[in-house]
Design a protein around this motif. Structure first.
Motif, PDB file in Angstrom:
ATOM      1  N   ALA A 175       0.847  -1.197   0.000  1.00 40.95           N
ATOM      2  CA  ALA A 175       0.000   0.000   0.000  1.00 40.95           C
ATOM      3  C   ALA A 175       0.884   1.249   0.000  1.00 40.95           C
ATOM      4  N   PRO A 176       1.723   1.412  -1.029  1.00 42.33           N
ATOM      5  CA  PRO A 176       2.595   2.592  -1.036  1.00 42.33           C
ATOM      6  C   PRO A 176       1.788   3.872  -1.266  1.00 42.33           C
ATOM      7  N   PRO A 177       2.369   5.017  -0.909  1.00 40.83           N
ATOM      8  CA  PRO A 177       1.687   6.277  -1.189  1.00 40.83           C
ATOM      9  C   PRO A 177       1.412   6.425  -2.694  1.00 40.83           C
ATOM     10  N   ALA A 178       0.347   7.120  -3.016  1.00 41.33           N
ATOM     11  CA  ALA A 178      -0.062   7.313  -4.410  1.00 41.33           C
ATOM     12  C   ALA A 178       1.092   7.831  -5.260  1.00 41.33           C
ATOM     13  N   GLY A 179       1.284   7.208  -6.412  1.00 37.92           N
ATOM     14  CA  GLY A 179       2.297   7.644  -7.365  1.00 37.92           C
ATOM     15  C   GLY A 179       3.707   7.169  -7.082  1.00 37.92           C
ATOM     16  N   GLU A 180       3.912   6.390  -6.030  1.00 33.70           N
ATOM     17  CA  GLU A 180       5.257   5.888  -5.703  1.00 33.70           C
ATOM     18  C   GLU A 180       5.379   4.411  -6.046  1.00 33.70           C
ATOM     19  N   ARG A 181       6.511   4.045  -6.653  1.00 35.33           N
ATOM     20  CA  ARG A 181       6.825   2.640  -6.939  1.00 35.33           C
ATOM     21  C   ARG A 181       7.727   2.121  -5.831  1.00 35.33           C
ATOM     22  N   HIS A 182       7.302   1.032  -5.190  1.00 32.81           N
ATOM     23  CA  HIS A 182       8.075   0.432  -4.104  1.00 32.81           C
ATOM     24  C   HIS A 182       8.437  -0.999  -4.445  1.00 32.81           C
ATOM     25  N   ARG A 183       9.525  -1.455  -3.827  1.00 35.76           N
ATOM     26  CA  ARG A 183       9.960  -2.854  -3.944  1.00 35.76           C
ATOM     27  C   ARG A 183       9.488  -3.624  -2.713  1.00 35.76           C
ATOM     28  N   TYR A 184       9.153  -4.885  -2.926  1.00 35.04           N
ATOM     29  CA  TYR A 184       8.725  -5.772  -1.842  1.00 35.04           C
ATOM     30  C   TYR A 184       9.644  -6.978  -1.888  1.00 35.04           C
ATOM     31  N   VAL A 185      10.504  -7.079  -0.871  1.00 41.17           N
ATOM     32  CA  VAL A 185      11.563  -8.082  -0.837  1.00 41.17           C
ATOM     33  C   VAL A 185      11.092  -9.264   0.004  1.00 41.17           C
ATOM     34  N   PHE A 186      10.781 -10.381  -0.671  1.00 37.99           N
ATOM     35  CA  PHE A 186      10.406 -11.617   0.000  1.00 37.99           C
ATOM     36  C   PHE A 186      11.695 -12.409   0.200  1.00 37.99           C
ATOM     37  N   LEU A 190      22.357 -19.236   7.794  1.00 37.73           N
ATOM     38  CA  LEU A 190      23.361 -19.995   7.044  1.00 37.73           C
ATOM     39  C   LEU A 190      23.412 -19.534   5.585  1.00 37.73           C
ATOM     40  N   ALA A 191      22.244 -19.214   5.048  1.00 38.39           N
ATOM     41  CA  ALA A 191      22.108 -18.788   3.654  1.00 38.39           C
ATOM     42  C   ALA A 191      20.758 -18.101   3.522  1.00 38.39           C
ATOM     43  N   ARG A 192      20.567 -17.367   2.434  1.00 43.01           N
ATOM     44  CA  ARG A 192      19.268 -16.735   2.206  1.00 43.01           C
ATOM     45  C   ARG A 192      19.059 -16.548   0.709  1.00 43.01           C
ATOM     46  N   GLY A 193      17.789 -16.513   0.359  1.00 41.12           N
ATOM     47  CA  GLY A 193      17.408 -16.230  -1.016  1.00 41.12           C
ATOM     48  C   GLY A 193      16.260 -15.244  -0.989  1.00 41.12           C
ATOM     49  N   HIS A 194      16.109 -14.495  -2.054  1.00 36.21           N
ATOM     50  CA  HIS A 194      15.006 -13.541  -2.070  1.00 36.21           C
ATOM     51  C   HIS A 194      14.424 -13.382  -3.467  1.00 36.21           C
ATOM     52  N   LEU A 195      13.239 -12.849  -3.473  1.00 39.67           N
ATOM     53  CA  LEU A 195      12.484 -12.569  -4.684  1.00 39.67           C
ATOM     54  C   LEU A 195      11.886 -11.174  -4.484  1.00 39.67           C
ATOM     55  N   ILE A 196      12.086 -10.286  -5.452  1.00 38.49           N
ATOM     56  CA  ILE A 196      11.620  -8.917  -5.304  1.00 38.49           C
ATOM     57  C   ILE A 196      10.529  -8.616  -6.322  1.00 38.49           C
ATOM     58  N   GLY A 197       9.378  -8.188  -5.806  1.00 38.62           N
ATOM     59  CA  GLY A 197       8.295  -7.702  -6.646  1.00 38.62           C
ATOM     60  C   GLY A 197       8.150  -6.203  -6.440  1.00 38.62           C
ATOM     61  N   GLU A 198       7.391  -5.572  -7.312  1.00 40.34           N
ATOM     62  CA  GLU A 198       7.192  -4.139  -7.204  1.00 40.34           C
ATOM     63  C   GLU A 198       5.710  -3.793  -7.318  1.00 40.34           C
ATOM     64  N   TYR A 199       5.393  -2.602  -6.827  1.00 39.97           N
ATOM     65  CA  TYR A 199       4.026  -2.109  -6.993  1.00 39.97           C
ATOM     66  C   TYR A 199       4.038  -0.590  -6.892  1.00 39.97           C
ATOM     67  N   GLU A 200       3.224   0.032  -7.740  1.00 41.03           N
ATOM     68  CA  GLU A 200       3.035   1.482  -7.707  1.00 41.03           C
ATOM     69  C   GLU A 200       1.551   1.765  -7.578  1.00 41.03           C
ATOM     70  N   SER A 201       1.195   2.473  -6.541  1.00 39.38           N
ATOM     71  CA  SER A 201      -0.196   2.907  -6.383  1.00 39.38           C
ATOM     72  C   SER A 201      -0.495   3.978  -7.424  1.00 39.38           C
ATOM     73  N   PRO A 202      -1.669   3.933  -8.003  1.00 43.11           N
ATOM     74  CA  PRO A 202      -2.007   4.959  -9.000  1.00 43.11           C
ATOM     75  C   PRO A 202      -1.938   6.362  -8.389  1.00 43.11           C
ATOM     76  N   ALA A 203      -1.447   7.309  -9.188  1.00 44.10           N
ATOM     77  CA  ALA A 203      -1.380   8.700  -8.732  1.00 44.10           C
ATOM     78  C   ALA A 203      -2.794   9.233  -8.571  1.00 44.10           C
ATOM     79  N   GLN A 204      -2.962  10.065  -7.593  1.00 40.42           N
ATOM     80  CA  GLN A 204      -4.279  10.680  -7.373  1.00 40.42           C
ATOM     81  C   GLN A 204      -4.431  11.888  -8.274  1.00 40.42           C
ATOM     82  N   GLY A 205      -5.665  12.161  -8.672  1.00 37.45           N
ATOM     83  CA  GLY A 205      -5.861  13.389  -9.346  1.00 37.45           C
ATOM     84  C   GLY A 205      -6.529  13.362 -10.601  1.00 37.45           C
TER      85      GLY A 205
END
Length: 178
Positions: A122-133, A163-178
């Motif tokens: 749920a990022p702020p409107a108009g911002e693209r964020h990464r989600y690191v799983f 001992l070790a780690r792996g990750h998967l990164i997705g992204e999401y951008e909330s639509p800009a308001q206006g």
């Protein structure tokens, strides 16, 4: 947020460890999160599967972190640990609702939403964020903290037991308001 100004990932501050593969039927690396993984779309954790971790692994932890949140400290969307070493896959939605697909003894610590489950993007409107799983392979069957621990306390313990780690990164951008 430009690429050069992107915040570091949470494990960038931990000692280097070997990596392993994390994949999902719901999310490809660098792709957009699905509607189900959004706060407004139901808070459904994605399917995750992992392989190639060390044979001496005794348990796993799974987290989801947004390093781009405008907090100065990122935002923890999911903190799950004490998954037995025999568990190498979580079905979609395992992080919430009736927690179907989670093994007995798995522990959810509270997210930055204040709940003990997966909380969607749920990022702020108009911002693209990464989600690191991130999936952590651990050297202990039990990490130590209980479900009342903050994400920071869980992260502190992960630093010393990974001992070790792996990750998967997705992204999401909330639509800009206006």
């Amino acid at each position: 947020m430009t690429e050069s100004k992107r915040a570091p990932l949470p494990h960038d501050f931990h000692p280097p460890v070997p990596s392993f593969t994390v994949v999902s039927e719901d999310l490809a690396a660098g792709s957009e999160l699905g509607d189900g993984q959004l706060r407004a779309g139901g808070n459904h954790s994605p399917h995750l599967r992992w392989e190639g971790f060390p044979k001496e692994t005794k348990s796993f932890a799974v987290t989801c972190f947004d390093p781009d949140a405008p907090t100065g400290s990122g935002f923890w969307h999911w903190v799950l640990f004490d998954l037995p070493a025999s568990v190498t896959e979580l079905p979609p939605g395992a992080g919430g609702g009736k927690f179907e697909g989670l093994p007995a003894g798995a522990v959810h610590a509270r997210s930055d939403y204040g709940s003990k489950e997966f909380g969607g993007a749920a990022p702020p409107a108009g911002e693209r964020h990464r989600y690191v799983f991130t999936v952590y392979a651990l050297d202990a069957e039990k990490l130590g903290p209980d479900s009342e621990a903050s994400p920071a306390v869980v992260g502190f313990n992960l630093r010393f037991h990974t001992l070790a780690r792996g990750h998967l990164i997705g992204e999401y951008e909330s639509p800009a308001q206006g």
